[in-house]
Design an enzyme around this catalytic site. Structure first.
Site, PDB file in Angstrom:
ATOM      1  N   GLY A  44       0.770  -1.249   0.000  1.00 21.09           N
ATOM      2  CA  GLY A  44       0.000   0.000   0.000  1.00 21.09           C
ATOM      3  C   GLY A  44       0.795   1.289   0.000  1.00 21.09           C
ATOM      4  O   GLY A  44       0.336   2.301  -0.498  1.00 21.09           O
ATOM      5  N   GLU A  99       3.624   4.212   6.056  1.00 20.84           N
ATOM      6  CA  GLU A  99       2.400   3.413   5.924  1.00 20.84           C
ATOM      7  C   GLU A  99       1.377   4.144   5.079  1.00 20.84           C
ATOM      8  O   GLU A  99       1.348   5.378   5.075  1.00 20.84           O
ATOM      9  CB  GLU A  99       1.788   3.200   7.320  1.00 20.84           C
ATOM     10  CG  GLU A  99       2.007   1.822   7.901  1.00 20.84           C
ATOM     11  CD  GLU A  99       1.086   0.754   7.304  1.00 20.84           C
ATOM     12  OE1 GLU A  99       0.815   0.772   6.087  1.00 20.84           O
ATOM     13  OE2 GLU A  99       0.650  -0.110   8.071  1.00 20.84           O
ATOM     14  N   ASP A 103      -5.004   2.167  10.782  1.00 20.52           N
ATOM     15  CA  ASP A 103      -6.401   1.782  11.008  1.00 20.52           C
ATOM     16  C   ASP A 103      -6.552   1.157  12.398  1.00 20.52           C
ATOM     17  O   ASP A 103      -6.630   1.881  13.391  1.00 20.52           O
ATOM     18  CB  ASP A 103      -6.831   0.848   9.867  1.00 20.52           C
ATOM     19  CG  ASP A 103      -8.292   0.455   9.929  1.00 20.52           C
ATOM     20  OD1 ASP A 103      -9.072   1.128  10.615  1.00 20.52           O
ATOM     21  OD2 ASP A 103      -8.670  -0.539   9.277  1.00 20.52           O
ATOM     22  N   GLY A 105      -4.299  -0.514  14.030  1.00 20.02           N
ATOM     23  CA  GLY A 105      -3.027  -0.451  14.744  1.00 20.02           C
ATOM     24  C   GLY A 105      -2.341  -1.810  14.851  1.00 20.02           C
ATOM     25  O   GLY A 105      -1.208  -1.897  15.325  1.00 20.02           O
ATOM     26  N   ASN A 106      -3.007  -2.855  14.400  1.00 15.79           N
ATOM     27  CA  ASN A 106      -2.417  -4.209  14.487  1.00 15.79           C
ATOM     28  C   ASN A 106      -1.111  -4.312  13.706  1.00 15.79           C
ATOM     29  O   ASN A 106      -0.129  -4.887  14.178  1.00 15.79           O
ATOM     30  CB  ASN A 106      -3.383  -5.271  13.934  1.00 15.79           C
ATOM     31  CG  ASN A 106      -4.603  -5.445  14.811  1.00 15.79           C
ATOM     32  OD1 ASN A 106      -4.543  -5.223  16.016  1.00 15.79           O
ATOM     33  ND2 ASN A 106      -5.717  -5.817  14.206  1.00 15.79           N
ATOM     34  N   THR A 107      -1.118  -3.750  12.508  1.00 15.63           N
ATOM     35  CA  THR A 107       0.082  -3.821  11.656  1.00 15.63           C
ATOM     36  C   THR A 107       1.230  -3.063  12.324  1.00 15.63           C
ATOM     37  O   THR A 107       2.356  -3.558  12.407  1.00 15.63           O
ATOM     38  CB  THR A 107      -0.205  -3.217  10.260  1.00 15.63           C
ATOM     39  OG1 THR A 107      -1.390  -3.826   9.754  1.00 15.63           O
ATOM     40  CG2 THR A 107       0.943  -3.441   9.307  1.00 15.63           C
ATOM     41  N   PHE A 152     -14.011   3.031   4.485  1.00 16.92           N
ATOM     42  CA  PHE A 152     -13.063   2.279   3.673  1.00 16.92           C
ATOM     43  C   PHE A 152     -12.722   3.085   2.425  1.00 16.92           C
ATOM     44  O   PHE A 152     -13.603   3.499   1.678  1.00 16.92           O
ATOM     45  CB  PHE A 152     -13.630   0.905   3.288  1.00 16.92           C
ATOM     46  CG  PHE A 152     -12.568   0.001   2.760  1.00 16.92           C
ATOM     47  CD1 PHE A 152     -11.750  -0.718   3.632  1.00 16.92           C
ATOM     48  CD2 PHE A 152     -12.337  -0.111   1.388  1.00 16.92           C
ATOM     49  CE1 PHE A 152     -10.738  -1.528   3.155  1.00 16.92           C
ATOM     50  CE2 PHE A 152     -11.319  -0.918   0.904  1.00 16.92           C
ATOM     51  CZ  PHE A 152     -10.524  -1.633   1.788  1.00 16.92           C
ATOM     52  N   ARG A 165      -5.369   0.440  -6.652  1.00 14.28           N
ATOM     53  CA  ARG A 165      -4.152   1.080  -6.125  1.00 14.28           C
ATOM     54  C   ARG A 165      -3.675   2.204  -7.039  1.00 14.28           C
ATOM     55  O   ARG A 165      -3.011   3.134  -6.614  1.00 14.28           O
ATOM     56  CB  ARG A 165      -3.020   0.052  -5.994  1.00 14.28           C
ATOM     57  CG  ARG A 165      -3.257  -1.008  -4.939  1.00 14.28           C
ATOM     58  CD  ARG A 165      -1.968  -1.761  -4.672  1.00 14.28           C
ATOM     59  NE  ARG A 165      -2.157  -3.036  -3.993  1.00 14.28           N
ATOM     60  CZ  ARG A 165      -2.253  -3.182  -2.685  1.00 14.28           C
ATOM     61  NH1 ARG A 165      -2.189  -2.140  -1.899  1.00 14.28           N
ATOM     62  NH2 ARG A 165      -2.420  -4.382  -2.160  1.00 14.28           N
TER      63      ARG A 165
HETATM   64  P1  IMP Z   1      -4.269  -1.928  10.559  1.00 12.48           P
HETATM   65  O1  IMP Z   1      -3.366  -3.063  10.888  1.00 12.48           O
HETATM   66  O2  IMP Z   1      -5.711  -2.260  10.845  1.00 12.48           O
HETATM   67  O3  IMP Z   1      -3.865  -0.599  11.129  1.00 12.48           O
HETATM   68  O4  IMP Z   1      -4.335  -1.805   9.004  1.00 12.48           O
HETATM   69  C1  IMP Z   1      -3.296  -1.450   8.246  1.00 12.48           C
HETATM   70  C2  IMP Z   1      -3.450  -1.927   6.822  1.00 12.48           C
HETATM   71  O5  IMP Z   1      -4.806  -2.307   6.485  1.00 12.48           O
HETATM   72  C3  IMP Z   1      -3.097  -0.801   5.915  1.00 12.48           C
HETATM   73  O6  IMP Z   1      -1.718  -0.770   5.662  1.00 12.48           O
HETATM   74  C4  IMP Z   1      -3.930  -1.108   4.687  1.00 12.48           C
HETATM   75  O7  IMP Z   1      -3.224  -1.969   3.819  1.00 12.48           O
HETATM   76  C5  IMP Z   1      -5.154  -1.811   5.215  1.00 12.48           C
HETATM   77  N1  IMP Z   1      -6.286  -0.874   5.346  1.00 12.48           N
HETATM   78  C6  IMP Z   1      -6.785  -0.338   6.486  1.00 12.48           C
HETATM   79  N2  IMP Z   1      -7.801   0.502   6.229  1.00 12.48           N
HETATM   80  C7  IMP Z   1      -7.956   0.502   4.876  1.00 12.48           C
HETATM   81  C8  IMP Z   1      -8.841   1.198   3.974  1.00 12.48           C
HETATM   82  O8  IMP Z   1      -9.702   2.014   4.337  1.00 12.48           O
HETATM   83  N3  IMP Z   1      -8.654   0.921   2.647  1.00 12.48           N
HETATM   84  C9  IMP Z   1      -7.728   0.059   2.175  1.00 12.48           C
HETATM   85  N4  IMP Z   1      -6.879  -0.597   2.980  1.00 12.48           N
HETATM   86  C10 IMP Z   1      -7.000  -0.380   4.317  1.00 12.48           C
HETATM   87 MG    MG Z   2      -4.129  -3.443   1.812  1.00 12.64          MG
END
Ligand code: IMP
Ligand code: MG
Length: 174
Positions: A44, A99, A103, A105-107, A152, A165
């Site tokens: 991303g 990043e 979202d 925060g898990n990643t 989203f 993308r």
């Molecule tokens: P997290 O681990 O939930 O913070 O998510 C991080 C990853 O989820 C991001 O690097 C994105 O690849 C994907 N992601 C989270 N929200 C969205 C969105 O609204 N659209 C597309 N991808 C998302």
């Molecule tokens: Mg993604």
């Protein structure tokens, strides 16, 4: 379940370009005389990192780390899979994790832990989008492109099932 469609532009290409230049200047100032490495999260952040790197007019390097949390669809699976590790030597270097979006925060939780194992001098985060939503744990996101509602979005690197993308603007799906 109906298939989500592109609904409307949330952030235009022009707004994105302007903001990326500002972020670049901020990083340039903060990392002057420091050994800066941008670490982009695949896939991303690729487009954002390409623009951000060129907006930073001091010598720096970049590498990528692969992480995947979303399966198909628009809700996070919660499981973060590392699909590619760092190959660059981060020891004593100043790392900025780049990043596409912050979202759940898990990643971030997983990646920061992983980066720290490489012994960097510092780790900060630069996220193009910062989602306004409740999180189990809040991480410090020092550099934020735009704060957005909990919707989203796709485009400028962000995907839905690997598509969209390439869009130059950031769109809300509906
Ligand atoms: P997290 O681990 O939930 O913070 O998510 C991080 C990853 O989820 C991001 O690097 C994105 O690849 C994907 N992601 C989270 N929200 C969205 C969105 O609204 N659209 C597309 N991808 C998302
Ligand atoms: Mg993604």
């Amino acid at each position: 379940m109906t298939t989500p469609k592109l609904k409307e532009i949330l952030i235009s290409e022009k707004q994105i370009q302007q903001r990326v230049l500002e972020l670049g200047k901020e990083l340039e100032k903060d990392y002057k005389d420091k050994d800066l490495v941008l670490v982009g999260v695949l896939k991303g952040s690729v487009i954002f990192l390409a623009d951000l790197s060129r907006a930073i007019e001091i010598p720096h390097s970049f590498d990528f780390i692969g992480a995947s949390s979303y399966g198909a669809g628009t809700t996070s699976s919660g499981h973060v899979q590392i699909t590619r590790d760092i190959t660059f030597d981060l020891k004593d270097r100043h790392v900025v994790l780049v990043e596409d979006i912050y979202d759940t925060g898990n990643t971030m939780e997983k990646l920061i832990g992983l980066l720290l194992l490489h012994g960097p001098a510092s780790v900060e985060v630069c996220a193009m989008l910062y989602k306004d939503r409740p999180r189990v744990k809040e991480h410090e996101i020092r550099y934020r492109g735009f704060e957005i509602e909990d919707k989203f979005v796709v485009g400028y690197g962000l995907d839905l099932d690997q598509y969209y993308r390439n869009l130059r603007d950031i769109w809300v799906m509906g």
